[in-house]
Design an enzyme around this catalytic site. Structure first.
Site, short mmCIF file in Angstrom:
data_model
loop_
_atom_site.label_atom_id
_atom_site.label_comp_id
_atom_site.label_asym_id
_atom_site.label_seq_id
_atom_site.Cartn_x
_atom_site.Cartn_y
_atom_site.Cartn_z
N TYR A 25 0.85 -1.19 0.00
CA TYR A 25 0.00 0.00 0.00
C TYR A 25 0.89 1.24 0.00
CZ TYR A 25 -4.53 2.29 0.73
OH TYR A 25 -5.68 3.03 0.58
N SER A 27 3.25 3.66 -3.12
CA SER A 27 2.98 4.56 -4.24
C SER A 27 1.89 3.99 -5.15
CB SER A 27 4.29 4.78 -5.02
OG SER A 27 4.06 5.54 -6.17
N GLN A 28 2.10 2.81 -5.73
CA GLN A 28 1.11 2.23 -6.63
C GLN A 28 -0.01 1.53 -5.85
OE1 GLN A 28 0.86 2.56 -9.96
NE2 GLN A 28 2.75 3.71 -10.16
N SER A 53 2.05 1.70 6.24
CA SER A 53 1.01 1.44 5.22
C SER A 53 -0.27 0.92 5.85
CB SER A 53 1.49 0.38 4.23
OG SER A 53 2.57 0.84 3.52
N HIS A 108 5.22 -4.16 -13.09
CA HIS A 108 6.53 -4.04 -13.74
C HIS A 108 7.02 -5.47 -13.94
CE1 HIS A 108 10.52 -2.83 -14.76
NE2 HIS A 108 11.05 -2.88 -13.56
N GLY A 134 2.35 6.51 -8.66
CA GLY A 134 1.10 6.15 -8.01
C GLY A 134 0.19 7.32 -7.63
N ASP A 191 12.01 -0.04 -19.63
CA ASP A 191 11.81 0.72 -18.40
C ASP A 191 13.14 0.95 -17.69
OD1 ASP A 191 9.60 1.55 -16.28
OD2 ASP A 191 11.15 0.46 -15.19
N GLU A 195 15.06 4.68 -17.28
CA GLU A 195 15.38 5.31 -15.99
C GLU A 195 16.89 5.46 -15.79
OE1 GLU A 195 12.98 2.73 -13.66
OE2 GLU A 195 14.58 1.34 -13.15
P1 NDP Z 1 6.60 1.28 -2.82
O1 NDP Z 1 8.03 1.32 -2.46
O2 NDP Z 1 5.81 2.53 -2.77
O3 NDP Z 1 5.88 0.14 -1.91
C1 NDP Z 1 5.79 0.32 -0.61
C2 NDP Z 1 4.87 -0.76 -0.03
O4 NDP Z 1 5.58 -1.97 0.12
C3 NDP Z 1 4.39 -0.33 1.31
O5 NDP Z 1 3.11 -0.89 1.57
C4 NDP Z 1 5.43 -0.93 2.22
O6 NDP Z 1 4.93 -1.22 3.51
C5 NDP Z 1 5.74 -2.23 1.51
N1 NDP Z 1 7.14 -2.63 1.76
C6 NDP Z 1 8.25 -1.89 1.59
N2 NDP Z 1 9.36 -2.58 1.91
C7 NDP Z 1 8.92 -3.79 2.32
C8 NDP Z 1 9.57 -4.94 2.82
N3 NDP Z 1 10.90 -5.00 2.94
N4 NDP Z 1 8.80 -5.99 3.15
C9 NDP Z 1 7.47 -5.93 3.03
N5 NDP Z 1 6.78 -4.86 2.59
C10 NDP Z 1 7.50 -3.80 2.24
O7 NDP Z 1 6.43 0.52 -4.22
P2 NDP Z 1 5.95 1.14 -5.60
O8 NDP Z 1 4.49 1.42 -5.51
O9 NDP Z 1 6.89 2.18 -6.03
O10 NDP Z 1 6.19 -0.13 -6.54
C11 NDP Z 1 5.31 -1.24 -6.56
C12 NDP Z 1 5.41 -1.86 -7.94
O11 NDP Z 1 4.93 -0.93 -8.90
C13 NDP Z 1 6.82 -2.23 -8.37
O12 NDP Z 1 6.76 -3.41 -9.13
C14 NDP Z 1 7.22 -1.05 -9.26
O13 NDP Z 1 8.21 -1.39 -10.24
C15 NDP Z 1 5.90 -0.76 -9.93
N6 NDP Z 1 5.76 0.58 -10.48
C16 NDP Z 1 6.02 1.66 -9.69
C17 NDP Z 1 5.84 2.93 -10.20
C18 NDP Z 1 6.00 4.12 -9.32
O14 NDP Z 1 5.72 5.21 -9.79
N7 NDP Z 1 6.40 4.04 -8.06
C19 NDP Z 1 5.46 3.16 -11.59
C20 NDP Z 1 5.10 1.94 -12.30
C21 NDP Z 1 5.29 0.70 -11.75
P3 NDP Z 1 5.38 -0.36 4.79
O15 NDP Z 1 4.65 0.94 4.74
O16 NDP Z 1 4.96 -1.21 5.93
O17 NDP Z 1 6.86 -0.18 4.67
MG MG Z 2 10.96 2.44 -13.96
#
Ligand code: NDP
Ligand code: MG
Length: 332
Positions: A25, A27-28, A53, A108, A134, A191, A195
C-alpha cells in the site's frame, strides 16, 4: 502504429465477480486499491507488517490483513511491494496458497522477466504497468481522467488473461487515456534503460554537471541553478505538450543554433556507444544480478548516493530557488 485500447475496448465483466488482493500500500498500491474499489470491484489489502502502510490503508477505509490471508481469500493477486521484495513475498506468502486458475498480476516485469518468480503453469500471469507515479494514478482517476498504461500477458492458462488485464486497466482509469500492449521483456528492458540513461540517471547527471561547470567557472550558484536545472521543467513541459518542434519554436534562434551544434558535440557518438553498453547489461541480466547483490548488502550505493545528492551545493541552492519559483506559480 500500435493499437491503442480505450474504454470502449475493455469490459469489467471478466473480473467483476473476483476478489482482488492488492499486496502493498505504497505509491502504486494505494492508487490501485482505491481506484479498483471505486470502480466497484472487491478489493482486499494484504500487507507484510503492521507498519505505516497499515495505518494509511485503515484511514482510507480498508481493513488491511496479513499477506497470506489476502491471498487465501482472493482470486487475483497484485504485487505492489518493491520489486526487490516481491520474490520473498511470493515464496513465503503466495506460492503456498496458490490455487489453480488464480491470477498473478504485476505493475513491472522485473521479477518474471529475470525469473526471480517462476509461477506454476496453472495460473494466469499478466501485467498492467501505469506510465506514471502512483499518486498521479490516483489523482487523475479521482478527477475523472486516467494515466496511460502498458499491458502484457506472460502466461495465459485461462485463455482470458488479456481481457482481464484490460479490465484491470479500465478499473484503474488507464483506458480513459489509452493502453498499449507490450511483453514482459520489452517493458522490463525499456523501463530500466529509460530510468538509467535518461529519466533518473542521464538527466540528473546532465543537469548537475552543467551546474558544476558554471559554478567552477565562477558564476553565482543561484544563476547557475536557474539556467541548468530550474528551467528544465519549462523545456520538458513544452516537449510533453508540443513535441520537440513545438519546444524549438518557443525558444530563440540563438538557442536553436547553439542547441543544434553544442548538443550533438556534448551528447556525441561516444555517449551513444555507452548507452548501448548500458542496454547490453540490462539485456544480458548483468544489471539485474548487480542490483540484487547490492540490495542484499543493504544497498550502500543508494544510501551514499542519497547523502551525496542531499549535501550537494545544487541541492542547497535549489531549496532557495524552488521557494522563489513556487511563489510565482499560478494557483492552478
Ligand atoms: P513502494 O516502495 O511505494 O511500496 C511500498 C509498499 O511496500 C508499502 O506498503 C510498504 O509497507 C511495503 N514494503 C516496503 N518494503 C517492504 C519490505 N521490505 N517488506 C514488506 N513490505 C515492504 O512501491 P511502488 O508502488 O513504487 O512499486 C510497486 C510496484 O509498482 C513495483 O513493481 C514497481 O516497479 C511498480 N511501479 C512503480 C511505479 C511508481 O511510480 N512508483 C510506476 C510503475 C510501476 P510499509 O509501509 O509497511 O513499509
Ligand atoms: Mg521504472
Amino acid at each position: 502504429m500500435a493499437k491503442v485500447y480505450i474504454d470502449k475496448d475493455a469490459s469489467l465483466d471478466p473480473i467483476k465477480d473476483k476478489t482482488i488482493a492488492v499486496l502493498g500500500y505504497g505509491s502504486q498500491g494505494r492508487a490501485w486499491a482505491l481506484n479498483l474499489k471505486d470502480s466497484g470491484l472487491k478489493v482486499l489489502v494484504g500487507l507484510e507488517r503492521e507498519g505505516n502502510s497499515w495505518k494509511v490503508a485503515e484511514s482510507d477505509g480498508f481493513k488491511p490483513m496479513h499477506t497470506e490471508d489476502a491471498v487465501k481469500n482472493s482470486d487475483i493477486v497484485i504485487f505492489l511491494v518493491p520489486d526487490m521484495v516481491q520474490r520473498y513475498v511470493y515464496r513465503e506468502r503466495v506460492a503456498p496458497y496458490l490455487r489453480d486458475g488464480m491470477d498473478l498480476v504485476f505493475a513491472h516485469g522485473f521479477n518474471i522477466h529475470y525469473k526471480l518468480i517462476e509461477p506454476p503453469k496453472t495460473v494466469d500471469v499478466y501485467m498492467i504497468a501505469p506510465k506514471g507515479p502512483g499518486p498521479i494514478v490516483r489523482e487523475y482517476f479521482a478527477k475523472g481522467g486516467g494515466v496511460p498504461a502498458l499491458v502484457a500477458v506472460h502466461q495465459n492458462y485461462s485463455g482470458k488473461a488479456f481481457e482481464k488485464a484490460l479490465a484491470i486497466a479500465k478499473a484503474l482509469g488507464a483506458t480513459r487515456a489509452g493502453v498499449i500492449e507490450t511483453t514482459f521483456k520489452e517493458e522490463t528492458e525499456t523501463d530500466l534503460f529509460g530510468e538509467q540513461v535518461d529519466l533518473v540517471g542521464g538527466i540528473t547527471q546532465l543537469m548537475r554537471t552543467a551546474f558544476q561547470v558554471l559554478v567552477e567557472a565562477g558564476y553565482q550558484p543561484e544563476i547557475a541553478y536557474y539556467e541548468t536545472i530550474n528551467e528544465m521543467k519549462m523545456i520538458v513541459d513544452l516537449i510533453y505538450e508540443k513535441g520537440f518542434t513545438g519546444m524549438l519554436k518557443a525558444v530563440s534562434e540563438t538557442a536553436k543554433y547553439g542547441g543544434f551544434t553544442a548538443g550533438k558535440y556534448v551528447i556525441n557518438e561516444d555517449v551513444k556507444k555507452r548507452m548501448k553498453e548500458v542496454l547490453d547489461r540490462i539485456r544480458n541480466g548483468k544489471f539485474a544480478e548487480e542490483w540484487i547483490e547490492e540490495y542484499n548488502k543493504g544497498a550502500p550505493t543508494l544510501v551514499n548516493g542519497m547523502k551525496e545528492v542531499e549535501n550537494s551545493l545544487e541541492e542547497q541552492v535549489g531549496r532557495q530557488i524552488r521557494e522563489i519559483s513556487l511563489r510565482g506559480k499560478p494557483k492552478s
